[in-house]
Write a protein that holds these residues in place. Structure first.
Motif, PDB file in Angstrom:
ATOM      1  N   THR A  83       0.844  -1.184   0.000  1.00 26.55           N
ATOM      2  CA  THR A  83       0.000   0.000   0.000  1.00 26.55           C
ATOM      3  C   THR A  83       0.884   1.239   0.000  1.00 26.55           C
ATOM      4  O   THR A  83       1.761   1.370   0.855  1.00 26.55           O
ATOM      5  CB  THR A  83      -0.904   0.031   1.259  1.00 26.55           C
ATOM      6  OG1 THR A  83      -1.645  -1.173   1.315  1.00 26.55           O
ATOM      7  CG2 THR A  83      -1.834   1.223   1.238  1.00 26.55           C
ATOM      8  N   LEU A  85       2.260   4.914   0.729  1.00 28.63           N
ATOM      9  CA  LEU A  85       2.092   5.851   1.832  1.00 28.63           C
ATOM     10  C   LEU A  85       1.312   7.061   1.346  1.00 28.63           C
ATOM     11  O   LEU A  85       1.411   7.441   0.176  1.00 28.63           O
ATOM     12  CB  LEU A  85       3.455   6.285   2.368  1.00 28.63           C
ATOM     13  CG  LEU A  85       4.286   5.191   3.026  1.00 28.63           C
ATOM     14  CD1 LEU A  85       5.674   5.729   3.385  1.00 28.63           C
ATOM     15  CD2 LEU A  85       3.602   4.652   4.262  1.00 28.63           C
ATOM     16  N   PRO A  86       0.560   7.700   2.242  1.00 27.24           N
ATOM     17  CA  PRO A  86      -0.212   8.879   1.819  1.00 27.24           C
ATOM     18  C   PRO A  86       0.712  10.032   1.446  1.00 27.24           C
ATOM     19  O   PRO A  86       1.799  10.183   2.014  1.00 27.24           O
ATOM     20  CB  PRO A  86      -1.038   9.212   3.053  1.00 27.24           C
ATOM     21  CG  PRO A  86      -0.313   8.608   4.196  1.00 27.24           C
ATOM     22  CD  PRO A  86       0.389   7.401   3.652  1.00 27.24           C
ATOM     23  N   LYS A  87       0.265  10.820   0.496  1.00 26.76           N
ATOM     24  CA  LYS A  87       1.019  12.015   0.127  1.00 26.76           C
ATOM     25  C   LYS A  87       0.651  13.102   1.134  1.00 26.76           C
ATOM     26  O   LYS A  87      -0.513  13.334   1.418  1.00 26.76           O
ATOM     27  CB  LYS A  87       0.665  12.453  -1.281  1.00 26.76           C
ATOM     28  CG  LYS A  87       1.116  11.447  -2.326  1.00 26.76           C
ATOM     29  CD  LYS A  87       1.041  12.031  -3.711  1.00 26.76           C
ATOM     30  CE  LYS A  87       1.325  11.040  -4.788  1.00 26.76           C
ATOM     31  NZ  LYS A  87       2.550  10.356  -4.744  1.00 26.76           N
ATOM     32  N   VAL A  88       1.655  13.736   1.680  1.00 26.26           N
ATOM     33  CA  VAL A  88       1.452  14.760   2.695  1.00 26.26           C
ATOM     34  C   VAL A  88       2.167  16.024   2.262  1.00 26.26           C
ATOM     35  O   VAL A  88       3.342  15.992   1.903  1.00 26.26           O
ATOM     36  CB  VAL A  88       2.010  14.289   4.067  1.00 26.26           C
ATOM     37  CG1 VAL A  88       1.855  15.375   5.105  1.00 26.26           C
ATOM     38  CG2 VAL A  88       1.327  13.014   4.506  1.00 26.26           C
TER      39      VAL A  88
END
Length: 109
Positions: A83, A85-88
């Motif tokens: 999965t 990682l979220p974009k921050v």
């Protein structure tokens, strides 16, 4: 690993109360401890979580105290994950490090 993470770097000689105070007032989401500080703060897990900590991680420890997780174990779970990682978005004004020095005018003495 943890979006919007503020790093708190403490004096290793602080009392348990002073260390807990500093961590809770600087809005830490992730607390990274060595084994000695983890042992010192093992009774503070509930208070740190109440203050907003979502992860209390101990590095170089295969068996962290209850309520804490191994940093290596958490890092390994991300390395094995498929999965993304979220974009921050991190802005220049976002805090990254908070240092409490001997001149700090709060609980640590």
């Amino acid at each position: 690993l943890f979006p919007y993470t503020t790093l708190f770097r403490s004096n290793a000689w602080l009392t348990t109360d002073a260390m807990e105070h500093c961590i809770t007032i600087c809005d830490c989401r992730v607390v990274l401890l060595d084994a000695e500080r983890a042992k010192q703060l093992q009774g503070s897990v509930a208070e740190l979580e109440k203050a907003g900590a979502v992860g209390i991680l101990v590095y170089r420890s295969a068996t962290p105290p209850n309520g804490m997780r191994s940093f290596d174990g958490v890092l390994g779970s991300f390395e094995r994950s498929t999965t993304p990682l979220p974009k921050v978005e991190i802005l220049p004004e976002d805090p990254a490090t908070i240092l409490f020095t001997s001149g700090t005018i709060s609980l640590p003495i």
